[in-house]
Design a protein around this motif. Structure first.
Motif, PDB file in Angstrom:
ATOM      1  N   ARG A  81     -19.316  18.138   7.691  1.00 31.16           N
ATOM      2  CA  ARG A  81     -18.145  17.861   6.860  1.00 31.16           C
ATOM      3  C   ARG A  81     -18.552  17.366   5.474  1.00 31.16           C
ATOM      4  O   ARG A  81     -18.022  17.816   4.454  1.00 31.16           O
ATOM      5  CB  ARG A  81     -17.232  16.847   7.549  1.00 31.16           C
ATOM      6  N   PHE A  82     -19.507  16.439   5.423  1.00 23.67           N
ATOM      7  CA  PHE A  82     -19.955  15.888   4.141  1.00 23.67           C
ATOM      8  C   PHE A  82     -20.599  16.974   3.277  1.00 23.67           C
ATOM      9  O   PHE A  82     -20.307  17.076   2.076  1.00 23.67           O
ATOM     10  CB  PHE A  82     -20.953  14.752   4.375  1.00 23.67           C
ATOM     11  N   THR A  83     -21.451  17.796   3.884  1.00 24.29           N
ATOM     12  CA  THR A  83     -22.146  18.836   3.120  1.00 24.29           C
ATOM     13  C   THR A  83     -21.158  19.847   2.542  1.00 24.29           C
ATOM     14  O   THR A  83     -21.264  20.237   1.372  1.00 24.29           O
ATOM     15  CB  THR A  83     -23.177  19.558   4.005  1.00 24.29           C
ATOM     16  N   LEU A  84     -20.204  20.291   3.350  1.00 29.79           N
ATOM     17  CA  LEU A  84     -19.229  21.272   2.879  1.00 29.79           C
ATOM     18  C   LEU A  84     -18.356  20.702   1.762  1.00 29.79           C
ATOM     19  O   LEU A  84     -18.041  21.388   0.785  1.00 29.79           O
ATOM     20  CB  LEU A  84     -18.357  21.744   4.038  1.00 29.79           C
ATOM     21  N   THR A  85     -17.964  19.444   1.899  1.00 29.26           N
ATOM     22  CA  THR A  85     -17.152  18.804   0.867  1.00 29.26           C
ATOM     23  C   THR A  85     -17.926  18.695  -0.446  1.00 29.26           C
ATOM     24  O   THR A  85     -17.407  19.010  -1.533  1.00 29.26           O
ATOM     25  CB  THR A  85     -16.700  17.410   1.333  1.00 29.26           C
ATOM     26  N   GLN A  86     -19.188  18.241  -0.352  1.00 26.77           N
ATOM     27  CA  GLN A  86     -20.021  18.116  -1.541  1.00 26.77           C
ATOM     28  C   GLN A  86     -20.309  19.478  -2.171  1.00 26.77           C
ATOM     29  O   GLN A  86     -20.369  19.605  -3.397  1.00 26.77           O
ATOM     30  CB  GLN A  86     -21.342  17.418  -1.187  1.00 26.77           C
ATOM     31  N   LEU A  87     -20.474  20.490  -1.331  1.00 30.78           N
ATOM     32  CA  LEU A  87     -20.746  21.829  -1.833  1.00 30.78           C
ATOM     33  C   LEU A  87     -19.572  22.344  -2.661  1.00 30.78           C
ATOM     34  O   LEU A  87     -19.758  22.939  -3.736  1.00 30.78           O
ATOM     35  CB  LEU A  87     -21.035  22.778  -0.670  1.00 30.78           C
ATOM     36  N   GLN A  88     -18.374  22.129  -2.188  1.00 31.52           N
ATOM     37  CA  GLN A  88     -17.200  22.555  -2.952  1.00 31.52           C
ATOM     38  C   GLN A  88     -17.110  21.825  -4.284  1.00 31.52           C
ATOM     39  O   GLN A  88     -16.773  22.427  -5.313  1.00 31.52           O
ATOM     40  CB  GLN A  88     -15.934  22.330  -2.123  1.00 31.52           C
ATOM     41  N   LEU A  89     -17.417  20.534  -4.284  1.00 32.87           N
ATOM     42  CA  LEU A  89     -17.400  19.769  -5.542  1.00 32.87           C
ATOM     43  C   LEU A  89     -18.478  20.277  -6.496  1.00 32.87           C
ATOM     44  O   LEU A  89     -18.248  20.371  -7.709  1.00 32.87           O
ATOM     45  CB  LEU A  89     -17.622  18.280  -5.248  1.00 32.87           C
ATOM     46  N   ALA A  90     -19.639  20.632  -5.944  1.00 37.67           N
ATOM     47  CA  ALA A  90     -20.729  21.143  -6.786  1.00 37.67           C
ATOM     48  C   ALA A  90     -20.368  22.496  -7.381  1.00 37.67           C
ATOM     49  O   ALA A  90     -20.683  22.784  -8.541  1.00 37.67           O
ATOM     50  CB  ALA A  90     -22.009  21.246  -5.956  1.00 37.67           C
ATOM     51  N   LYS A  92     -17.448  23.463  -8.164  1.00 35.79           N
ATOM     52  CA  LYS A  92     -16.471  23.199  -9.237  1.00 35.79           C
ATOM     53  C   LYS A  92     -17.091  22.437 -10.403  1.00 35.79           C
ATOM     54  O   LYS A  92     -16.420  22.207 -11.408  1.00 35.79           O
ATOM     55  CB  LYS A  92     -15.286  22.404  -8.666  1.00 35.79           C
ATOM     56  N   GLY A  93     -18.349  22.031 -10.261  1.00 32.13           N
ATOM     57  CA  GLY A  93     -19.032  21.336 -11.340  1.00 32.13           C
ATOM     58  C   GLY A  93     -18.766  19.850 -11.395  1.00 32.13           C
ATOM     59  O   GLY A  93     -19.065  19.197 -12.398  1.00 32.13           O
ATOM     60  N   GLU A  94     -18.238  19.281 -10.325  1.00 33.28           N
ATOM     61  CA  GLU A  94     -17.877  17.864 -10.338  1.00 33.28           C
ATOM     62  C   GLU A  94     -19.024  16.973  -9.862  1.00 33.28           C
ATOM     63  O   GLU A  94     -18.995  15.757 -10.088  1.00 33.28           O
ATOM     64  CB  GLU A  94     -16.631  17.639  -9.485  1.00 33.28           C
ATOM     65  N   VAL A  95     -19.991  17.543  -9.135  1.00 33.63           N
ATOM     66  CA  VAL A  95     -21.196  16.813  -8.749  1.00 33.63           C
ATOM     67  C   VAL A  95     -22.391  17.731  -9.002  1.00 33.63           C
ATOM     68  O   VAL A  95     -22.240  18.946  -9.189  1.00 33.63           O
ATOM     69  CB  VAL A  95     -21.174  16.369  -7.254  1.00 33.63           C
ATOM     70  N   VAL A  96     -23.586  17.143  -8.984  1.00 30.83           N
ATOM     71  CA  VAL A  96     -24.800  17.922  -9.239  1.00 30.83           C
ATOM     72  C   VAL A  96     -25.104  18.819  -8.036  1.00 30.83           C
ATOM     73  O   VAL A  96     -25.001  18.399  -6.883  1.00 30.83           O
ATOM     74  CB  VAL A  96     -25.996  16.982  -9.510  1.00 30.83           C
ATOM     75  N   MET A  97     -25.466  20.052  -8.317  1.00 30.81           N
ATOM     76  CA  MET A  97     -25.871  21.000  -7.273  1.00 30.81           C
ATOM     77  C   MET A  97     -27.333  20.698  -6.909  1.00 30.81           C
ATOM     78  O   MET A  97     -28.258  21.185  -7.544  1.00 30.81           O
ATOM     79  CB  MET A  97     -25.718  22.438  -7.754  1.00 30.81           C
ATOM     80  N   SER A  98     -27.527  19.883  -5.879  1.00 28.09           N
ATOM     81  CA  SER A  98     -28.874  19.506  -5.442  1.00 28.09           C
ATOM     82  C   SER A  98     -29.556  20.685  -4.760  1.00 28.09           C
ATOM     83  O   SER A  98     -28.932  21.713  -4.458  1.00 28.09           O
ATOM     84  CB  SER A  98     -28.803  18.319  -4.480  1.00 28.09           C
ATOM     85  N   SER A  99     -30.841  20.538  -4.482  1.00 31.37           N
ATOM     86  CA  SER A  99     -31.582  21.609  -3.802  1.00 31.37           C
ATOM     87  C   SER A  99     -31.041  21.840  -2.395  1.00 31.37           C
ATOM     88  O   SER A  99     -30.996  22.982  -1.916  1.00 31.37           O
ATOM     89  CB  SER A  99     -33.071  21.252  -3.743  1.00 31.37           C
ATOM     90  N   GLU A 100     -30.607  20.779  -1.736  1.00 29.79           N
ATOM     91  CA  GLU A 100     -30.031  20.934  -0.392  1.00 29.79           C
ATOM     92  C   GLU A 100     -28.719  21.693  -0.453  1.00 29.79           C
ATOM     93  O   GLU A 100     -28.461  22.581   0.376  1.00 29.79           O
ATOM     94  CB  GLU A 100     -29.819  19.561   0.248  1.00 29.79           C
TER      95      GLU A 100
END
Length: 307
Positions: A81-90, A92-100
């Motif tokens: 759940r956390f990964t998918l949520t962060q991925l959507q934010l990344a 959209k450009g709202e968080v950094v797109m990390s290597s993970e």
């Protein structure tokens, strides 16, 4: 073969869509939304502790096993759940797109399982390993169904053996309960061994009651052999048929007895990779009169939880 196709996929171009087509990021964003809408709700520890108490509490070995399984399963749910949520934010450009997150994006686009969903940082098993994202997520939903039914309605009549992080722990808990049941006969855990028998139940739906002691398990596949329902023995595989579903297996604990020369101690592996790391137990399978256990050893006959 799986490694070959994965390598070929990794070498494909990773660019987005052109000429007005749907981009890779758009595809993954929609897929993430779909997965988030289907992911099970979290397991609240206070809630499932109360339910386990109603099942007999933490003095019952099988309940301890269930508690440990749910703890690990909740970690997987939270991670996904956390990964998918962060991925959507990344995206959209709202968080950094990390290597993970970048690896997760590409894996979802390729319909493969993100590495961090299956493995810990050190490469140990975090969840379960399956060849595609669809199979992996279906397994997540099926595991959730088994856990919740066990919590809410009591033990299943037959356990989906492949649907546990630690199937060997289920067998250990069962052995403890059977040993306690024979306390008056002075049974000791170190003196009992697993005893199994293939039943006539073709599927879990035919199992209407739990056994008096021991457990029924389903979901195992035979590799290197087939099962003759008419003779209740091992049989040769049909041409081009790699795996055969085993009927429901009854497993219990018993004191050590004389070895039956017609019984093949068939290894049960968690995955198709052979070796002690994924060896769970041995099942007692009856051999036909003209083909002794040595025949099936040469065949490499084994039971698999996951193909």
């Amino acid at each position: 073969a799986n490694a070959l196709f994965k390598t070929l996929g990794d070498t494909q171009p990773k660019g987005g869509g052109g000429d007005g087509g749907v981009s890779r990021e758009d595809v993954v964003y929609e897929k993430a939304s779909e997965l988030l809408s289907r992911i099970p709700e979290d397991y609240e520890e206070d809630d499932y502790k109360v339910k386990i108490k109603k099942l007999g509490g933490m003095t019952v070995p099988m309940n301890i096993f269930l508690f440990q399984e749910i703890q690990r399963f909740q970690n997987v749910i939270a991670k996904v759940r956390f990964t998918l949520t962060q991925l959507q934010l990344a995206i959209k450009g709202e968080v950094v797109m990390s290597s993970e997150l970048q690896e997760t994006l590409q894996s979802i686009f390729d319909a493969s399982v993100p590495w961090h969903w299956e493995n810990t940082l050190t490469g140990d098993e975090f969840s379960w390993r399956l060849p595609s994202l669809g199979l992996w997520f279906t397994s997540l939903l099926n595991r959730d169904d088994q856990y919740r039914k066990w919590l809410n309605s009591g033990r299943p009549n037959s356990f989906w053996f492949s649907g546990f992080f630690n199937p060997a722990g289920l067998l250990t808990a069962m052995k403890q309960e059977v040993t306690r049941k024979h306390k008056s006969e002075k049974w000791a855990l170190d003196d009992v061994v697993l005893k199994s028998e293939v039943t006539n139940f073709e599927s879990k739906s035919q199992v209407k009651n739990q056994p008096d002691e021991g457990i029924y398990v389903h979901g195992l596949s035979l590799e290197g052999a087939a099962w003759s329902r008419a003779e209740a023995t091992l049989a040769e595989s049909e041409p081009k048929i790699l795996y055969t579903d085993l009927p429901v297996l009854y497993i219990t604990a018993a004191r050590k007895t004389k070895v039956d020369p017609r019984i093949y101690d068939c290894p049960i592996y968690k995955y198709s990779v052979r070796g002690d790391k994924y060896l769970l137990a041995y099942a007692s399978l009856t051999c036909p009169s003209d083909k002794p256990p040595s025949h099936w050893i040469i065949r490499g006959t084994a039971l698999l939880c996951n193909r």
